[in-house]
Design a protein around this motif. Structure first.
Motif, PDB file in Angstrom:
ATOM      1  N   THR A  34       0.850  -1.178   0.000  1.00 14.04           N
ATOM      2  CA  THR A  34       0.000   0.000   0.000  1.00 14.04           C
ATOM      3  C   THR A  34       0.890   1.232   0.000  1.00 14.04           C
ATOM      4  O   THR A  34       1.729   1.407   0.870  1.00 14.04           O
ATOM      5  CB  THR A  34      -0.903   0.020   1.243  1.00 14.04           C
ATOM      6  N   ILE A  36       1.296   5.417  -0.146  1.00 11.97           N
ATOM      7  CA  ILE A  36       0.675   6.717   0.076  1.00 11.97           C
ATOM      8  C   ILE A  36       1.413   7.717  -0.796  1.00 11.97           C
ATOM      9  O   ILE A  36       2.637   7.841  -0.710  1.00 11.97           O
ATOM     10  CB  ILE A  36       0.752   7.121   1.559  1.00 11.97           C
ATOM     11  N   TYR A  38       2.447  11.358  -1.734  1.00  6.02           N
ATOM     12  CA  TYR A  38       2.569  12.669  -1.106  1.00  6.02           C
ATOM     13  C   TYR A  38       2.718  13.735  -2.183  1.00  6.02           C
ATOM     14  O   TYR A  38       3.460  13.565  -3.139  1.00  6.02           O
ATOM     15  CB  TYR A  38       3.784  12.699  -0.169  1.00  6.02           C
ATOM     16  N   GLU A  42       1.659  18.958   0.520  1.00  2.56           N
ATOM     17  CA  GLU A  42       1.727  18.235   1.790  1.00  2.56           C
ATOM     18  C   GLU A  42       3.138  18.275   2.361  1.00  2.56           C
ATOM     19  O   GLU A  42       3.324  18.435   3.568  1.00  2.56           O
ATOM     20  CB  GLU A  42       1.310  16.775   1.587  1.00  2.56           C
TER      21      GLU A  42
END
Length: 71
Positions: A34, A36, A38, A42
């Motif tokens: 998984t 994420i 960015y 951010e």
């Protein structure tokens, strides 16, 4: 004759156990994939090293990487 059956049983048991172990390992690898993503905003607004490091890792050639590395 008993030795042959015992050896055959141990081999089948070991083969079954090794096959079962491989299946559970593949499930764990899928869960770890998984990712994420960015964004630049951010990374600029966050003070967490995890967010900034994730942005730099995902965008190695970005113009502001030197700016983020200095913070």
């Amino acid at each position: 004759m008993k030795k042959i059956f015992l050896l055959l049983f141990v081999c089948i048991f070991a083969l079954g156990f090794s096959q079962k172990k491989k299946k559970t390992k593949s499930k764990a690898v899928v869960e770890k994939e998984t990712v994420i993503i960015y964004t630049e905003q951010e990374a600029e607004s966050s003070k967490e090293a995890r967010v900034i490091a994730g942005f730099i890792k995902q965008n190695p050639g970005h113009a502001k990487n030197d700016f983020f590395k200095k913070d």
